[in-house]
Design an enzyme around this catalytic site. Structure first.
Site, PDB file in Angstrom:
ATOM      1  CG  HIS A  25      -1.791   1.179   1.693  1.00 21.53           C
ATOM      2  ND1 HIS A  25      -2.887   1.724   1.326  1.00 21.53           N
ATOM      3  CD2 HIS A  25      -1.336   2.615   1.734  1.00 21.53           C
ATOM      4  CE1 HIS A  25      -3.662   2.430   1.095  1.00 21.53           C
ATOM      5  NE2 HIS A  25      -2.500   2.974   1.943  1.00 21.53           N
ATOM      6  CD  GLU A  26       1.682   3.189   3.686  1.00 19.99           C
ATOM      7  OE1 GLU A  26       1.873   4.997   3.007  1.00 19.99           O
ATOM      8  OE2 GLU A  26       0.404   3.216   4.243  1.00 19.99           O
ATOM      9  CG  HIS A  29       0.894   6.221  -0.435  1.00 17.40           C
ATOM     10  ND1 HIS A  29      -0.829   6.373  -1.232  1.00 17.40           N
ATOM     11  CD2 HIS A  29      -0.218   5.743  -0.087  1.00 17.40           C
ATOM     12  CE1 HIS A  29      -1.807   6.292  -0.680  1.00 17.40           C
ATOM     13  NE2 HIS A  29      -1.247   5.372   0.424  1.00 17.40           N
TER      14      HIS A  29
END
Length: 377
Positions: A25-26, A29
């Site tokens: 998920h990170e 980003h």
């Protein structure tokens, strides 16, 4: 019944589920930020005090926090909870300010924020596509082959040979569509459209309720119609078709999540069914004890949950940021810093309240409250 996994296996399984999914998920980003030239100051798995880490040649600190229940990427210029420019940001040299998050146009910031949930959903699609390619998929037509006695189907007047074309507001193409729809709606009355002897009929169907137990003794409530297929069909899935199946299955799971939220909000489903990290850890250990295919399936499910929940328009979540960016794009200027500050405080309070609720539910599911009550009594 299978013996429940021990604490060590449960902890390992939980780490194998949550750690990689938070990282992915990170990473979404981070990669989107890199693409648009934003400097990442920190990439953390876990919150709180740093346990271990290193700094790469770009100046990004990669680290592990002591509380492994999430993670974050801190971009240069992202200095406040509402991601608003500050006096400190305005004082940066022009070259440094150009590499900050807030220096980017709103559409780039939106892509950076959306990339985290998007990559979680993409991972789930990839996993489910892999399963479809490896094991095929059920393409059983929705034709009734048997009707259980004293079931919802028998009470509705269904019979052998009926072809079901829709249930509720959902069209039916496969027998699995019926199973998934009914499982989420015990005791609900819905219209059922069938074709019998060439004629189309619509019947009221009250979906039955059944309490089932899995191999570890966990009980749960599901809806059942009480029918079986005429001829089960299992079809292979080609390499090009597999991603399509993965997308469809991901969409079905998201649809089930939306239905669950709607049922909880309207009172048709108890909030006690909401689970948190403790229950995820329990299920992770159980699925790993069953086997790797079941464990990987759980990873896909949790990845979809992580992506979907983060897209909800709740301040503090990615969806909350996207909501404010949408307003900024329409108004041609950002929402005021004070308004965002209060919104994010409210979002944080709501998330903390939800975490408290699901933790209470998890402890209740483990029998803690019953044990305390028995001691008091």
């Amino acid at each position: 019944m299978i013996e429940a996994p021990g604490l060590l296996l449960t902890v390992i399984a939980f780490a194998l589920v949550l750690g990689p999914l938070v990282f992915v998920h990170e990473l979404g980003h981070y990669l989107a930020g890199r693409w648009f030239g934003v400097k990442a100051e920190a990439f953390s798995i876990g919150f709180g005090h740093e346990v271990a880490g290193f700094t790469d040649k770009r100046g990004t600190r990669w680290k592990f926090g002591w509380l492994p229940l999430g993670g974050y990427v801190k971009f240069a210029g992202d200095m406040g909870p509402a991601s608003q420019p500050t006096a400190e940001w305005l004082q940066l040299p022009a070259a440094e300010r150009a590499q900050t998050f807030q220096a980017k146009p709103v559409w780039q910031r939106a892509i950076i924020v959306a990339a985290g949930p998007a990559i979680n959903l993409a991972l789930a699609v990839l996993i489910l596509a892999g399963f479809a390619y490896a094991y095929g998929q059920s393409t059983t037509p929705p034709v009734i082959g048997l009707v259980a006695e004293d079931s919802a189907a028998s009470r509705a007047g269904l019979t052998h040979g009926d072809r079901i074309t829709s249930i509720g507001d959902k069209s039916v193409a496969r027998f699995d569509d019926l199973r998934l729809y009914a499982a989420m709606r015990p005791n609900e009355t819905v219209p059922l459209t069938i074709v019998r002897d060439g004629q189309t009929r619509t019947l009221p169907l009250t979906i039955g309720q059944l309490r089932e137990a899995d191999r570890f003794g966990n009980q749960f409530r599901v809806g059942r119609i009480g029918i079986g297929p005429a001829a089960p069909v299992w079809s292979p899935v080609g390499l090009l078709e597999a991603p399509v199946v993965g997308v469809r299955r991901t969409g079905e799971i998201i649809g089930m999540m939306v239905d669950t939220i709607a049922q909880i909000v309207t009172g048709r489903r108890s909030v006690e069914e909401l689970g948190g990290p403790l229950r995820i850890a329990q299920v992770s250990g159980q699925q790993l004890a069953i086997g790797w295919p079941e464990f990987v399936s759980l990873i896909a499910l949790i990845s979809i949950n992580l992506g979907f929940i983060n897209l909800l328009p709740v301040p503090m979540l990615d969806g909350g940021h996207l909501f404010f960016y949408a307003i900024e794009a329409v108004r041609r200027r950002p929402v005021g810093a004070r308004a965002q500050e209060w919104a994010f405080r409210g979002g944080l309070a709501a998330i903390l309240a939800l975490m408290l609720l699901v933790t209470i539910n998890d402890l209740g599911a483990f029998g803690l409250w019953r044990g305390i009550a028995s001691l008091i009594g």
